[in-house]
Enzyme design. Structure first.
Site, PDB file in Angstrom:
ATOM      1  N   HIS A 142       0.834  -1.225   0.000  1.00 39.58           N
ATOM      2  CA  HIS A 142       0.000   0.000   0.000  1.00 39.58           C
ATOM      3  C   HIS A 142       0.855   1.257   0.000  1.00 39.58           C
ATOM      4  O   HIS A 142       0.433   2.298   0.489  1.00 39.58           O
ATOM      5  CB  HIS A 142      -0.950   0.041   1.199  1.00 39.58           C
ATOM      6  CG  HIS A 142      -1.745  -1.205   1.371  1.00 39.58           C
ATOM      7  ND1 HIS A 142      -2.997  -1.401   0.845  1.00 39.58           N
ATOM      8  CD2 HIS A 142      -1.439  -2.365   2.015  1.00 39.58           C
ATOM      9  CE1 HIS A 142      -3.441  -2.598   1.157  1.00 39.58           C
ATOM     10  NE2 HIS A 142      -2.513  -3.217   1.860  1.00 39.58           N
ATOM     11  N   SER A 201      16.155  21.544 -16.096  1.00 43.48           N
ATOM     12  CA  SER A 201      15.028  22.437 -16.360  1.00 43.48           C
ATOM     13  C   SER A 201      15.555  23.707 -16.996  1.00 43.48           C
ATOM     14  O   SER A 201      16.655  24.166 -16.686  1.00 43.48           O
ATOM     15  CB  SER A 201      14.319  22.772 -15.049  1.00 43.48           C
ATOM     16  OG  SER A 201      13.616  23.997 -15.177  1.00 43.48           O
ATOM     17  N   LYS A 253      17.205  21.695 -10.868  1.00 37.68           N
ATOM     18  CA  LYS A 253      16.448  20.495 -11.207  1.00 37.68           C
ATOM     19  C   LYS A 253      17.246  19.406 -11.897  1.00 37.68           C
ATOM     20  O   LYS A 253      18.115  19.669 -12.705  1.00 37.68           O
ATOM     21  CB  LYS A 253      15.274  20.871 -12.122  1.00 37.68           C
ATOM     22  CG  LYS A 253      14.237  21.725 -11.425  1.00 37.68           C
ATOM     23  CD  LYS A 253      13.284  20.883 -10.608  1.00 37.68           C
ATOM     24  CE  LYS A 253      12.242  20.325 -11.549  1.00 37.68           C
ATOM     25  NZ  LYS A 253      11.284  19.489 -10.849  1.00 37.68           N
ATOM     26  N   GLU A 291      10.056   8.639 -16.674  1.00 36.31           N
ATOM     27  CA  GLU A 291       8.668   9.107 -16.843  1.00 36.31           C
ATOM     28  C   GLU A 291       8.144   8.778 -18.242  1.00 36.31           C
ATOM     29  O   GLU A 291       6.990   8.389 -18.414  1.00 36.31           O
ATOM     30  CB  GLU A 291       8.588  10.618 -16.599  1.00 36.31           C
ATOM     31  CG  GLU A 291       8.877  11.003 -15.167  1.00 36.31           C
ATOM     32  CD  GLU A 291       9.191  12.487 -15.032  1.00 36.31           C
ATOM     33  OE1 GLU A 291       8.495  13.309 -15.640  1.00 36.31           O
ATOM     34  OE2 GLU A 291      10.160  12.819 -14.331  1.00 36.31           O
TER      35      GLU A 291
END
Ligand code: ARG
Length: 489
Positions: free
Chosen positions: A180, A301, A307, A314
């Site tokens: 979970h 970024s 970043k 992704e």
């Protein structure tokens, strides 16, 4: 005014219906007096994507011509002209000298046959004897599905090798295991990584099955019914490296199951990669900091200098949607097609190619990410002390002292509740503090709370204990060896 407008429109439609100067196709021109407009031709064409099968098409045609000559259907001289003409065309396509023209040719089969016939004359016109584009497109697609399966199998084995290497290299590192998404029990990082090894191993098996499904030869089924020419289907099947000729000509030209098998295998594999990437994304957050992705596998970024984004992970996760879409798309395409060939079936190649390209790219990206990421061993150990993951073992300790498990669960539940309120870990409690909950606790209770001990004690076959994982590593190596041996065949 309104009247003349209406006339204009009719005139345009009329010109289109008459074919706007498009001549009927020479291939079937006999019974036609008009042809579809260029626009409609392009709508119906598969050349833009099926030209990818040119190698398979030429190989299939050469095998068909050799068989026709062997059977005395065409002369040896015609076979030679066809073979040499096809080899010449292959060389031109290979070197990028062949110009594909979607306005002339609907598909790869027509493009190659047209040019062949222009060059070698009547012999070229005899190549299609006893053959239809229905079995031709089927045999090409069987061949390319087989080739693509080989590429994917290779890529899966490569990734398995990297998973194995990392699992061996990180042996002994403990980390939180979750259910979970909540801290559950500590595990070995090797154990966690090996879970992906076995997923990939099942993917390997699924692609082997898809390859086996593709490995039957439909050539010689002709349009749907077989043919009156004395074709030797076993001969072409063997020449093209198939296991056997297919059994039923009607099934052969309309079967796309082997592509569904392939795309299903690709969908499951892509979902596995997506799950791995989801973990890499979570683990590389500042909050988890379990892993640092390699610079070469991350992006920055344009506005935020600090970043470092796990873009590729992704992207793989995002691409699982399209592979599942390819599967749904083809299932729906096949669903409504009566026997035998229907033009709908031309919609089979794009989902096949898209699924294959996507899963190949994703395997490449994941193999690289996994090979180069840095696991933060100390942080993983620290996190293993958070979240009260020793609670089960503390309850087991009380069970060992004779307390029924349900009561032990309740005692430890109270301890954890208090620790949460106090903001301390279970390991920070003294023996006296433990004894205030139960007289059964003694000095050895601390051994029960030791994270390494907790992992080590999970000795069941397939469990996370050090010894069990050693066994698992050996089994994974053996499985990898079997896959490598299958690829070498
Ligand atoms: N381009 C077609 C396909 O990919 C092959 C030709 C099928 N035959 C036909 N009668 N239209 O499916």
């Amino acid at each position: 005014m309104a009247d003349s407008k209406a006339k204009e429109v009719t005139a345009t439609n009329g010109a289109q219906a008459a074919g706007e100067g498009t001549e009927p196709k020479p291939l079937w021109g006999g019974r036609f007096s008009a042809a579809p407009t260029g626009e409609l031709e392009r709508f119906g064409a598969s050349l833009p994507f099926d030209k990818r099968m040119w190698r398979q098409d030429i190989r299939g045609s050469k095998a068909h011509a050799a068989m026709l000559a062997h059977q005395g259907v065409i002369s040896a001289e015609d076979e030679r002209l066809i073979r040499e003409g096809l080899d010449e065309i292959a060389g031109e396509i290979e070197r990028g000298e062949f110009s594909f023209d979607v306005d002339r040719d609907e598909d790869i089969h027509m493009a190659i046959e047209r040019v062949l016939t222009e060059r070698v004359g009547p012999a070229g016109g005899r190549l299609h004897t006893g053959r239809s584009r229905n079995d031709q497109t089927a045999v090409d697609t069987h061949m390319i599905a087989r080739d693509l399966a080989d590429e994917v199998l290779e890529a899966i084995a490569k990734m398995q090798a990297v998973v194995l290497e990392r699992a061996e290299g990180e042996f002994g590192v403990v980390m939180p295991g979750y259910t979970h998404m909540q801290p559950a029990q500590p595990v070995l990082l090797s154990h966690h990584l090996l879970a992906y090894f076995w997923m990939l191993d099942r993917d390997f098996r699924r692609f082997q099955a898809a390859r086996a499904a593709a490995n039957r030869c439909p050539l010689g089924s002709a349009a749907l019914a077989g043919t009156t020419y004395p074709l030797d289907r076993q001969m072409t099947s063997a020449a093209l490296g198939f296991d056997a000729a297919t059994n039923n000509s009607m099934d052969s030209v309309s079967d796309r199951d082997y592509l569904l098998d392939f795309i299903y295998a690709a969908s499951v594999c892509q979902v596995h990669l997506s799950r791995l990437c989801e973990e890499l994304v979570i683990w590389s957050t500042a909050e988890f900091a379990f892993v640092e992705m390699d610079d070469a596998h991350s992006t920055g970024s344009s506005i935020m200098p600090q970043k470092k984004n796990p873009d590729f992970a992704e992207l793989v996760r995002g691409k699982s949607g399209r592979v599942a879409g390819d599967l749904m798309g083809l299932l729906m395409t096949v669903k409504g097609t009566p026997l035998t060939y229907d033009k709908d079936l031309q919609e089979d190649k794009e989902p096949l190619f898209d699924a294959a390209d996507t899963v190949l790219g994703s395997l490449m990206a994941c193999t690289g990410m996994l090979a180069t990421c840095a696991f933060k061993d100390e942080r993983l150990r620290e996190a293993s002390h958070e979240g009260y993951m020793a609670a089960t073992d503390l309850a087991d300790y009380l069970v060992g002292k004779g307390l029924p498990f349900r009561q032990a669960h309740a005692v430890v539940g109270r301890i954890v509740g208090d620790c949460v309120r106090e903001g301390v870990t279970l390991q920070q409690l003294t023996t006296d503090e433990l004894r205030s909950y139960s007289e059964l606790f003694e000095g050895d209770a601390h051994a029960a709370l030791d994270i390494d001990n907790i992992v080590r004690r999970r000795t069941t076959y397939g469990g996370t204990g050090h010894d069990a994982v050693k066994v698992q590593l050996e089994e994974a190596k053996a499985a990898y060896g079997r896959n490598e041996a299958a690829l070498a065949r």
